[in-house]
Design an enzyme around this catalytic site. Structure first.
Site, short mmCIF file in Angstrom:
data_model
loop_
_atom_site.label_atom_id
_atom_site.label_comp_id
_atom_site.label_asym_id
_atom_site.label_seq_id
_atom_site.Cartn_x
_atom_site.Cartn_y
_atom_site.Cartn_z
N ARG A 87 -8.31 -0.99 8.43
CA ARG A 87 -9.36 -0.10 7.94
C ARG A 87 -9.75 0.93 9.00
O ARG A 87 -10.92 1.11 9.34
CB ARG A 87 -10.57 -0.91 7.48
N CYS A 88 -8.73 1.58 9.51
CA CYS A 88 -8.95 2.52 10.60
C CYS A 88 -7.70 3.37 10.73
O CYS A 88 -6.60 2.88 10.54
CB CYS A 88 -9.23 1.73 11.86
N GLN A 148 0.82 -1.21 0.00
CA GLN A 148 0.00 0.00 0.00
C GLN A 148 0.85 1.25 0.00
O GLN A 148 0.32 2.36 -0.11
CB GLN A 148 -0.90 0.01 1.25
N GLU A 183 -12.92 4.44 5.88
CA GLU A 183 -12.89 3.62 7.07
C GLU A 183 -14.01 3.91 8.05
O GLU A 183 -14.20 3.18 9.03
CB GLU A 183 -11.54 3.80 7.74
#
Ligand code: CDP
Length: 787
Positions: free
Chosen positions: A371-372, A221, A741
């Site tokens: 996802r945060c 990523q 998110e």
């Protein structure tokens, strides 16, 4: 209303995702699609023990298998000082062990072979003589005196404590609690979970011995940061940064799990350098679940203080963070506990104090931002559970309690007691909209009637605040690299565009939404704009995509770079129109002379002139780059309401309705935002009801395959009802906030609150997620429900 026509396709249009044309035709290009001439395969021997000394590794049987080319051990890497590597949190982590293993499924050796299956056979044939050592799986026990010290590699380390971090005013908070009319306290555990992206991790490393260049296709990523890390780790063996090219092709889900550098990547690179052949390493599903970085594993103890009338006064939080055997969290360097101190949430606290202690255990390195935006889910879960507990304790409606304590719209920009400056918000607006949509008052009435009949129905609210867009360079860096992000735009003579970014989509649709930002700013049709990410040889330097940072950082860079282009375009237009620059007006797609709209030059005409007829003294071309350093983070928010029915006989929880009202400021693509929220809600449902990874007392992983690690499918997923409010970010050039998110962060607390709300009158105060039927059944029996 969008400012541009559907043909231009700027902000606010639900432009269909450009990338889907290749995905739905099976033309995506993932790492495992990369096949190079002469490529060999790598597979990894993993430890069955959670903590064990390695007495001997016998590779002879493996090497005897036809097709097995080599077996690499820690001893081999140690010759080049490559057996340890730094983590993103400045800790150290083994690439391959020399002395001992620290968790079950840890890499022990690597087999190189002509074929993937032969490599797997080689892995089976490597014989390792282990001597088991005492195992520490519980971080609280890990801190007790006499606990075995795990990091014996650190000469002066006498315990398993990694770091202590605290923020807020302890004395002021203690005073508030001493004087409080009502206090509540709750221990809350967020278990280990895994991102379980459908594509596992892997790479193809290709070292060209002739020109000394290393190309790595990998599932990352953050390609640029990885390139720099590789250069720092392997610079001493001749890999300097200009000789390293990281290509992140299509990625099948990242969710934070593809930010860290895993040993497999490093071993594949070392293997390619040693053999001069391209080397492919692709994890299987169980390796991915058992050995890659985990999320959560936070043991939180939270306290709230309030007046009797329901006015919140103080928050006190102590947390033990289980980081496994190495602190490999992908946090900004200054924040070992991520942005956990957003845990004052949407409420106007006068005092708060938060302490977090990081601890080593015999588990894989944890602490990734699943996802945060770095521990925001943990923070939201804590404050939203506590808000409900306090409301119930005070016998107040949880919605009314929240409305009384929200930071009001006129208080923004709002400085929280823990140091954040919230940019904008209207929390009451979102909650009221959710209440209207779900019919809150009628549901409470129904609940009252059902309770009289002995039926269990619950309503749960989560009014979360996020903090995304890391981040302003004065506070945010990873390994010293500032967390800006970038956009580089080039307009070709015919007015078509190539734009490159320092971020990297893993399914979020950047090829479409970034093009829409350019379409909005430049008036060039979205179909004439190509977006590229993920190749460090071509894209401008950036810190990558995670923590919902792409829109707040690279999205802003796209707007700023576009505006630089328009500045030059205006000069060219003035030259072409023989007018004064100051007399020109812009509307998406053209400059025209004020008061005389027919005297105009389109952006395409201007682009052509930039190469054919630009003013004397001006450089040719039409391009710009922006490295955007955000002045602040953005603070998306929302209110979710969940309605559940609980079966007394089985403990099964049925989500009857779930309304999600989100606010991410100005929206680029409404369809994509809705998709992000649907996916995010399902990824919030997952830990709330199904997913969990535990370890037994000797460190055996429970939940190491999809047989035991339960991902929700379409069957388990309820119908999500979504809506929005719009409170633009005042500092973002497009007024946008991140959104990727929000739903994962906000959903678990709404579900947990709904279940506890259904059971509160029985004396139930809290249930840790995942809320499984077995847990609820047990809880019901403990509270006298026998039916
Ligand atoms: O960093 P990441 O892309 O995961 O998160 P994000 O910035 O929240 O964006 C997720 C997706 O939603 C991207 O395609 C964004 O362009 C899109 N988005 C949008 O259309 N409008 C917003 N206000 C925020 C995000």
């Amino acid at each position: 209303m969008p400012k541009t026509s559907p043909e231009i396709g700027g902000m606010g249009h639900s432009v269909k995702r450009k990338e889907d044309a290749r995905f739905i035709r099976g033309k995506g290009n993932y790492v495992d699609d990369v096949r190079l001439p002469g490529m060999i395969w790598l597979d990894i021997v993993r430890s069955p023990y959670a903590h064990a000394k390695i007495n001997k590794i016998d590779t002879s049987k493996a090497l005897a298998i036809p097709g097995v080319l080599a077996v690499i051990t820690g001893q081999d890497l140690a010759k080049y000082n490559l057996h340890w590597m730094p983590t993103l949190m400045s800790d150290t982590q083994m690439v391959l062990p020399v002395e001992k293993v620290m968790y079950q499924a840890q890499e022990v050796a690597a087999v190189l072979a002509t074929d993937r299956y032969v490599a797997a056979d080689g892995v089976q044939a490597v014989q390792v003589d282990y001597e088991p050592l005492p195992v520490v799986v519980d971080p609280i026990k890990a801190l007790e005196p006499g606990a075995p010290v795990l990091r014996t590699d650190k000469k002066d380390k006498k315990d398993n404590h990694i770091w202590h971090w605290e923020v807020g005013d302890r004395a002021a908070t203690d005073k508030v609690f001493n004087e409080a009319e009502v206090t509540v306290k709750q221990d809350i555990y967020l278990p280990r979970i895994h991102v379980s992206s459908i594509e596992t991790c892997g790479c193809v490393a290709d070292f060209d011995k002739v020109n000394g260049k290393l190309t790595v296709w990998m599932t990352t990523q953050a390609p640029h940061a990885i390139r720099t890390v590789f250069a720092l780790v392997a610079g001493h063996v001749g890999l300097s940064e200009e000789k390293i090219r990281i290509i992140s092709p299509d990625i099948g889900g990242g969710f934070g799990g593809k930010v860290p550098v895993y040993p497999g990547y490093v071993i594949a690179v070392a293997a390619s350098v040693l053999t001069g052949k391209p080397v492919k390493w692709i994890e299987d599903r169980m390796e991915n679940l058992q050995a890659d970085s985990f999320a959560r594993d936070y043991h939180i103890s939270a306290e709230l203080a309030s007046k009797k009338d329901g006015t919140l006064t103080g928050l006190r939080v102590k947390t033990i963070a289980d980081h496994g055997y190495a602190d490999a969290a992908a946090n900004p360097s200054k924040f070992p506990a991520g942005l956990f101190h957003i845990c004052t949430g949407s409420y106007d606290f006068k005092a708060a104090h938060v302490e977090v202690d990081g601890v080593y255990t015999n588990k894989p390195p944890g602490g990734i931002a699943y996802r945060c935006s770095f521990r925001v889910t943990e923070a939201v879960h804590a404050i939203e559970r506590m808000a409900d507990i306090m409301a119930h304790e005070l016998k107040m409606d949880p919605a009314e309690f929240r409305l009384r304590n929200f930071i009001n719209p006129e208080q923004f920009p709002y400085k929280s007691v823990l140091g954040w400056e919230y940019d904008s918000g209207n929390y009451g607006g979102a909650l009221r909209k959710a209440m209207d949509k779900i019919g809150y008052a009628a549901l409470r009435q129904e609940q009252g009637e059902k309770r009289k009949r002995g039926e269990l129905m619950g309503i749960g609210i989560s009014s979360f605040t996020e903090i995304v867009g890391a981040g302003p360079s004065k506070h945010f860096d990873i390994l010293g690299i500032k967390m800006f992000d970038s956009a580089e735009i080039r307009i070709h003579p015919t007015g078509k565009v190539i734009a490159r970014f320092g971020t990297k989509s893993q399914g979020q649709g950047h090829e479409t939404t970034y093009a829409q930002i350019l379409a909005e700013e430049l008036g060039i049709p979205v179909n004439h704009i190509t977006v590229e990410e993920g190749d460090t040889d071509t894209a401008p330097y950036g810190l990558g995509t995670y923590a919902s940072r792409s829109t707040p950082t690279a999205g802003a860079a796209a707007a700023v770079a576009s505006r630089k282009i328009l500045d030059k375009a205006r000069k060219i237009a003035a030259h072409l129109l023989e007018a004064n620059e100051a007399d020109l007006d812009w509307e998406p797609g053209k400059f025209f002379v004020r008061g005389n709209p027919s005297k105009a030059k389109t952006i395409q005409e201007i682009a052509f002139a930039a190469y054919t007829n630009h003013p004397q003294g001006m450089e040719a071309g039409l391009e710009a780059v922006s490295y955007y350093d955000p002045p602040n983070l953005t603070y998306p928010f929302g209110s979710y309401i969940c309605v559940v029915d609980v079966d007394k006989g089985t403990g099964e929880v049925k989500i009857r309705r779930f309304v999600a009202v989100d606010d991410c400021g100005n929206i680029i693509n409404p369809m994509i935002v809705e998709g992000q929220i649907h996916g995010g809600l399902t990824m919030g449902l997952a830990p709330a009801m199904y997913e969990e990874i535990n370890y037994d007392e000797v460190g055996n992983i429970q939940g190491g395959s999809f047989m035991d690690y339960l991902l929700p499918t379409a069957v388990e997923t309820p119908k999500w009802e979504t809506d929005k409010t719009c409170t633009p970010s005042p500092h973002h050039p497009l007024g946008a906030k991140g959104v990727g998110e929000s739903a994962t962060v906000g959903a678990p607390a709404a579900i947990a609150n709904a279940v506890v709300d259904a059971l509160w009158h029985l004396g139930v105060r809290h249930i840790d997620i995942p809320i499984t039927p077995a847990k609820v059944w047990k809880c019901l029996r403990e509270h006298g429900v026998t039916e």
